[in-house]
Scaffold this motif. Structure first.
Motif: not given
Length: 364
Positions: A329-335
């Motif tokens: 989830a954090v990757y999808d939000a921050t890349g």
């Protein structure tokens, strides 16, 4: 079990690409596996689960192999998640019942040092899965072929386990050191074990994806996971030897701190030396910490160790469920995997501090 649980990591990049999955979806698939792991651990601890430990162990091996191979068939995220959930339950049964059988037997014959051989099986499975994935990819196989080949290789463990584990297993001996269930030491140890589950699993799930997304190290993708597996094989022998010198609690804390360095290196040092350091420190601690947690939990329990082993595994499983979903989830939000990986490293350091605190008042 090492194949069933960890082959997801090297298969994940090609699987997500072909299916168009987001990192959040990939994280949820991993979390489904660990939710099954938690469910299996809790089920294994219930008195309602009757029958020989050997039977449940062999059933777990069979289900783990079948669900691993079956991942080759569907494209639906729901079906894939259901298979990973069932595989997670099987993994918990394998770890808990195998550990109960083996550790009891080793205690009865006065050879607890051989526990390292038992736990090295998972590291061997990781190494086998890494070599298998590299070979199938070299032959032009896609992600479905990778799952099918992994399931077939896993299935080879079933007749071997059935032949080597006798129908009647003697138990006895001195038994674990007395400690009241729910004692402060056991509570701290279980909490630290849960933090370890969260701390290792983000890197263990997404390490290959991190490397594939970094041009400077992308060519090392296959080799890095092989290094993780090779480092995992002797890790239990190493950390149990350290535990004999400084005690289980201090060894557990040191291993968590060492792993935190590897987790941080996986995102802070994206160069060949950095990713190989991350692979060595990750592989060299995962099963070592797992073994120290289960051996330590058993020593802090009384009577049948299955319940304490299940509680420890459940705490571990809860951390594992949260980790991949959070990381994706954090990757999808921050890349980027920077924030979730550094959060994981902080969790490992917190676990180290928790357990180190118990070592000040005990030789444990």
């Amino acid at each position: 079990m090492g194949i069933g649980r960890f082959v997801y990591t090297p298969i994940l990049p090609s699987m997500t690409q072909d299916l168009g999955m987001t990192k959040s979806a990939a994280g949820l698939l991993a979390s489904a596996n660990f939710a099954g792991y938690l469910t299996g651990a809790l089920l294994a601890a219930t008195p309602a689960l009757r029958g020989a430990r050997r039977r449940w162990l062999l059933l777990g091996v069979a289900v783990s192999a079948v669900t691993t191979g079956a991942m080759a068939l569907p494209s639906s995220i729901v079906t894939l998640a259901a298979l990973r959930f069932a595989g997670g339950m099987a993994s918990a049964f394998v770890l808990i019942f195998a550990s109960a059988v083996v550790l009891d037997r080793l205690s009865a014959v006065g050879r607890p040092d051989l526990a390292a051989v038992h736990f090295a099986g998972v590291g061997t499975g990781i190494a086998v899965s890494a070599v298998l994935v590299s070979a199938v990819v070299a032959w032009g196989g896609g992600w479905r072929a990778l799952w099918l080949a992994s399931g077939l290789v896993s299935l080879l463990a079933l007749p071997a386990a059935a032949a080597l584990i006798p129908d009647h297993i003697e138990t006895g001996g001195a038994g674990p050191s007395p400690a009241a269930p729910g004692s402060r030491r056991l509570t701290a140890f279980a909490a630290a074990y849960g933090l370890f589950g969260f701390g290792y699993v983000i890197t263990a799930t997404f390490l290959v994806a991190i490397i594939r997304g970094s041009p400077a190290v992308r060519s090392l993708e296959a080799l890095v996971w092989v290094v993780v597996g090779i480092a995992a094989v002797p890790s239990v022998a190493l950390w149990t030897a350290i535990a004999e010198k400084i005690g289980i609690a201090r060894a557990f804390a040191l291993a968590c701190a060492t792993e935190a360095v590897g987790v941080a290196a996986s995102v802070l040092w994206l160069a060949p030396a950095g990713v190989f350091l991350a692979a060595i420190l990750l592989g060299g601690t995962i099963m070592g910490i797992t073994a120290l947690g289960l051996i330590g939990g058993r020593r802090l329990s009384t009577g049948d160790p299955r319940r304490t082993l299940a509680v420890m595994t459940a705490a571990f499983g809860l951390g594992q469920i949260i980790g991949p979903a959070f990381g994706g989830a954090v990757y999808d939000a921050t890349g980027s995997f920077l924030a979730p990986s550094l959060t994981a490293a902080a969790a490992l350091l917190t676990g180290a501090i928790l357990v180190a605190g118990t070592a000040r008042t005990s030789t444990f």
